[in-house]
Motif scaffolding. Structure first.
Motif, PDB file in Angstrom:
ATOM      1  N   LEU A 233      -0.655 -13.945  21.882  1.00  0.00           N
ATOM      2  CA  LEU A 233      -1.115 -12.436  22.431  1.00  0.00           C
ATOM      3  C   LEU A 233      -1.051 -11.306  21.808  1.00  0.00           C
ATOM      4  O   LEU A 233      -1.762 -10.508  21.398  1.00  0.00           O
ATOM      5  CB  LEU A 233      -0.700 -12.388  23.878  1.00  0.00           C
ATOM      6  CG  LEU A 233      -1.645 -13.471  24.936  1.00  0.00           C
ATOM      7  CD1 LEU A 233      -0.960 -13.369  26.320  1.00  0.00           C
ATOM      8  CD2 LEU A 233      -3.202 -13.323  25.122  1.00  0.00           C
ATOM      9  N   GLN A 234       0.333 -11.246  21.291  1.00  0.00           N
ATOM     10  CA  GLN A 234       0.679 -10.324  20.252  1.00  0.00           C
ATOM     11  C   GLN A 234      -0.073 -10.532  19.093  1.00  0.00           C
ATOM     12  O   GLN A 234      -0.303  -9.485  18.351  1.00  0.00           O
ATOM     13  CB  GLN A 234       2.225 -10.420  20.260  1.00  0.00           C
ATOM     14  CG  GLN A 234       3.215 -10.064  21.553  1.00  0.00           C
ATOM     15  CD  GLN A 234       4.638 -10.329  21.083  1.00  0.00           C
ATOM     16  OE1 GLN A 234       4.899 -10.390  20.085  1.00  0.00           O
ATOM     17  NE2 GLN A 234       5.339 -10.429  22.166  1.00  0.00           N
ATOM     18  N   ALA A 235      -0.287 -11.555  18.620  1.00  0.00           N
ATOM     19  CA  ALA A 235      -1.016 -11.864  17.172  1.00  0.00           C
ATOM     20  C   ALA A 235      -2.403 -11.016  17.429  1.00  0.00           C
ATOM     21  O   ALA A 235      -3.017 -10.695  16.626  1.00  0.00           O
ATOM     22  CB  ALA A 235      -1.153 -13.119  16.957  1.00  0.00           C
ATOM     23  N   LEU A 236      -3.042 -11.436  18.740  1.00  0.00           N
ATOM     24  CA  LEU A 236      -4.214 -10.826  19.073  1.00  0.00           C
ATOM     25  C   LEU A 236      -4.444  -9.309  19.171  1.00  0.00           C
ATOM     26  O   LEU A 236      -5.241  -8.869  18.492  1.00  0.00           O
ATOM     27  CB  LEU A 236      -4.722 -11.419  20.428  1.00  0.00           C
ATOM     28  CG  LEU A 236      -5.907 -10.690  21.018  1.00  0.00           C
ATOM     29  CD1 LEU A 236      -7.214 -11.798  20.474  1.00  0.00           C
ATOM     30  CD2 LEU A 236      -6.006 -11.017  22.494  1.00  0.00           C
ATOM     31  N   GLN A 237      -3.320  -8.712  19.502  1.00  0.00           N
ATOM     32  CA  GLN A 237      -3.548  -7.250  19.786  1.00  0.00           C
ATOM     33  C   GLN A 237      -3.275  -6.793  18.324  1.00  0.00           C
ATOM     34  O   GLN A 237      -3.720  -5.720  17.689  1.00  0.00           O
ATOM     35  CB  GLN A 237      -1.979  -6.956  20.273  1.00  0.00           C
ATOM     36  CG  GLN A 237      -2.219  -7.199  21.936  1.00  0.00           C
ATOM     37  CD  GLN A 237      -0.768  -7.000  22.721  1.00  0.00           C
ATOM     38  OE1 GLN A 237       0.177  -7.478  22.280  1.00  0.00           O
ATOM     39  NE2 GLN A 237      -0.783  -5.909  23.484  1.00  0.00           N
ATOM     40  N   ARG A 238      -2.247  -7.310  17.442  1.00  0.00           N
ATOM     41  CA  ARG A 238      -2.111  -6.857  15.811  1.00  0.00           C
ATOM     42  C   ARG A 238      -3.505  -7.010  15.027  1.00  0.00           C
ATOM     43  O   ARG A 238      -3.863  -6.083  14.428  1.00  0.00           O
ATOM     44  CB  ARG A 238      -1.305  -7.815  15.289  1.00  0.00           C
ATOM     45  CG  ARG A 238       0.203  -7.433  15.856  1.00  0.00           C
ATOM     46  CD  ARG A 238       1.212  -7.716  14.817  1.00  0.00           C
ATOM     47  NE  ARG A 238       1.505  -9.128  14.959  1.00  0.00           N
ATOM     48  CZ  ARG A 238       2.016 -10.036  15.849  1.00  0.00           C
ATOM     49  NH1 ARG A 238       2.837  -9.648  16.427  1.00  0.00           N
ATOM     50  NH2 ARG A 238       2.013 -11.534  15.621  1.00  0.00           N
ATOM     51  N   GLY A 239      -4.097  -8.383  15.295  1.00  0.00           N
ATOM     52  CA  GLY A 239      -5.459  -8.456  14.645  1.00  0.00           C
ATOM     53  C   GLY A 239      -6.516  -7.451  15.161  1.00  0.00           C
ATOM     54  O   GLY A 239      -7.286  -7.180  14.378  1.00  0.00           O
ATOM     55  N   ALA A 240      -6.539  -7.064  16.412  1.00  0.00           N
ATOM     56  CA  ALA A 240      -7.556  -6.315  16.974  1.00  0.00           C
ATOM     57  C   ALA A 240      -7.468  -4.910  16.253  1.00  0.00           C
ATOM     58  O   ALA A 240      -8.524  -4.260  16.009  1.00  0.00           O
ATOM     59  CB  ALA A 240      -7.405  -6.036  18.649  1.00  0.00           C
ATOM     60  N   GLN A 241      -6.186  -4.562  16.228  1.00  0.00           N
ATOM     61  CA  GLN A 241      -5.884  -3.151  15.647  1.00  0.00           C
ATOM     62  C   GLN A 241      -6.152  -3.045  14.345  1.00  0.00           C
ATOM     63  O   GLN A 241      -6.819  -2.070  13.961  1.00  0.00           O
ATOM     64  CB  GLN A 241      -4.403  -2.979  16.095  1.00  0.00           C
ATOM     65  CG  GLN A 241      -3.977  -1.175  15.557  1.00  0.00           C
ATOM     66  CD  GLN A 241      -4.879  -0.453  16.249  1.00  0.00           C
ATOM     67  OE1 GLN A 241      -4.998  -0.455  17.445  1.00  0.00           O
ATOM     68  NE2 GLN A 241      -5.410   0.788  15.656  1.00  0.00           N
ATOM     69  N   ALA A 242      -5.971  -3.975  13.645  1.00  0.00           N
ATOM     70  CA  ALA A 242      -6.208  -4.024  12.122  1.00  0.00           C
ATOM     71  C   ALA A 242      -7.758  -3.965  12.187  1.00  0.00           C
ATOM     72  O   ALA A 242      -8.277  -3.339  11.120  1.00  0.00           O
ATOM     73  CB  ALA A 242      -5.355  -5.175  11.493  1.00  0.00           C
ATOM     74  N   GLY A 243      -8.462  -4.762  12.789  1.00  0.00           N
ATOM     75  CA  GLY A 243      -9.958  -4.904  12.729  1.00  0.00           C
ATOM     76  C   GLY A 243     -10.435  -3.442  13.110  1.00  0.00           C
ATOM     77  O   GLY A 243     -11.280  -3.203  12.185  1.00  0.00           O
ATOM     78  N   CYS A 244     -10.203  -2.981  14.180  1.00  0.00           N
ATOM     79  CA  CYS A 244     -10.466  -1.604  14.467  1.00  0.00           C
ATOM     80  C   CYS A 244     -10.256  -0.427  13.347  1.00  0.00           C
ATOM     81  O   CYS A 244     -11.050   0.168  12.961  1.00  0.00           O
ATOM     82  CB  CYS A 244      -9.936  -1.215  15.873  1.00  0.00           C
ATOM     83  SG  CYS A 244     -10.367   0.482  16.457  1.00  0.00           S
ATOM     84  N   GLU A 245      -9.069  -0.565  12.795  1.00  0.00           N
ATOM     85  CA  GLU A 245      -8.894   0.523  11.794  1.00  0.00           C
ATOM     86  C   GLU A 245      -9.866   0.060  10.649  1.00  0.00           C
ATOM     87  O   GLU A 245      -9.746   1.010   9.708  1.00  0.00           O
ATOM     88  CB  GLU A 245      -7.356   0.172  11.382  1.00  0.00           C
ATOM     89  CG  GLU A 245      -6.833   1.217  10.288  1.00  0.00           C
ATOM     90  CD  GLU A 245      -7.056   2.840  10.912  1.00  0.00           C
ATOM     91  OE1 GLU A 245      -7.388   3.437  10.078  1.00  0.00           O
ATOM     92  OE2 GLU A 245      -6.910   3.140  12.064  1.00  0.00           O
TER      93      GLU A 245
END
Length: 216
Positions: free
Chosen positions: A157-169
């Motif tokens: 789930l932490q990896a999901l959060q990092r991936g989401a933030q990177a994708g958004c950025e």
């Protein structure tokens, strides 16, 4: 380490989502105003707030039921493209979880896969078009990599959060190719996509809530 999340009486996860979106209403509308109509936060807050009212009036017995309420509310209560997109996302995720008492790594991956497939089935957006897809796909892929590496659910789930933030950025550097912003051409480069931002907030909230209720 086998971690799981008890989905019974877990409507509070969606209520956390409601709070997250309403708290960021002005932020999302400000981002949308740079290359869009400036009403993304307002519309999202309206739909999620209505869902919150329905959940409090009739508490669901599971996370799947809460997601179903959210999907129906968004399909009915948000104008433009975001209502159908998010409505289908949550409907498919809820259907994947239905009938299960607990959530593990593989089940949540299936929910993500099914949700993304539902979004892609009703829209033309692809990775790189400056839409919520640019948040969804990197988030799901980062989560899948963590699952494949054998990490516990919390780490996935932490990896999901990092991936989401990177994708958004990543949408800041992209030119919009879908929707109203696409009319701006290269002028759409340099700002974030509002849908990608709301999607990152949603995935971050979901992941945070699920992590807080993990069992070993």
């Amino acid at each position: 380490m086998n971690q799981c999340f008890d989905m019974r009486q877990a409507g509070w996860v969606v209520l956390d989502l409601v709070e997250t979106i309403t708290a960021h209403r002005d932020y999302l509308s400000e981002i949308d105003g740079a290359i869009g109509d400036g009403d993304h936060g307002i519309n999202m807050s309206k739909g999620f707030s209505l869902c919150g009212e329905r959940l409090r009036a009739s508490p669901p017995d599971s996370l799947a039921a809460a997601l179903d309420t959210l999907s129906v509310t968004l399909l009915e209560g948000i104008g433009g493209s975001m209502g159908p997109l998010y409505g289908c996302l949550f409907m498919a995720m809820g259907m994947a979880l239905e009938g299960h008492a607990s959530l593990d790594r593989q089940l949540f991956l299936k929910a993500l896969d099914d949700g993304i497939a539902a979004v892609q089935a009703i829209g033309d957006a692809r990775l790189g078009d400056k839409t919520l897809i640019d948040t969804l796909l990197p988030a799901r892929d980062a989560y899948r990599q963590a699952v494949d590496a054998g990490l516990p659910l919390g780490d996935c789930l932490q990896a999901l959060q990092r991936g989401a933030q990177a994708g958004c950025e990543s949408t800041r550097a992209l030119q919009a190719r879908i929707g109203r912003a696409s009319r701006l051409g290269e002028r759409s480069i340099g700002v974030l996509d509002a849908g990608a931002c709301s999607c990152a907030l949603i995935l971050d909230s979901l992941a945070h809530s699920l992590q807080s209720g993990l069992r070993h």
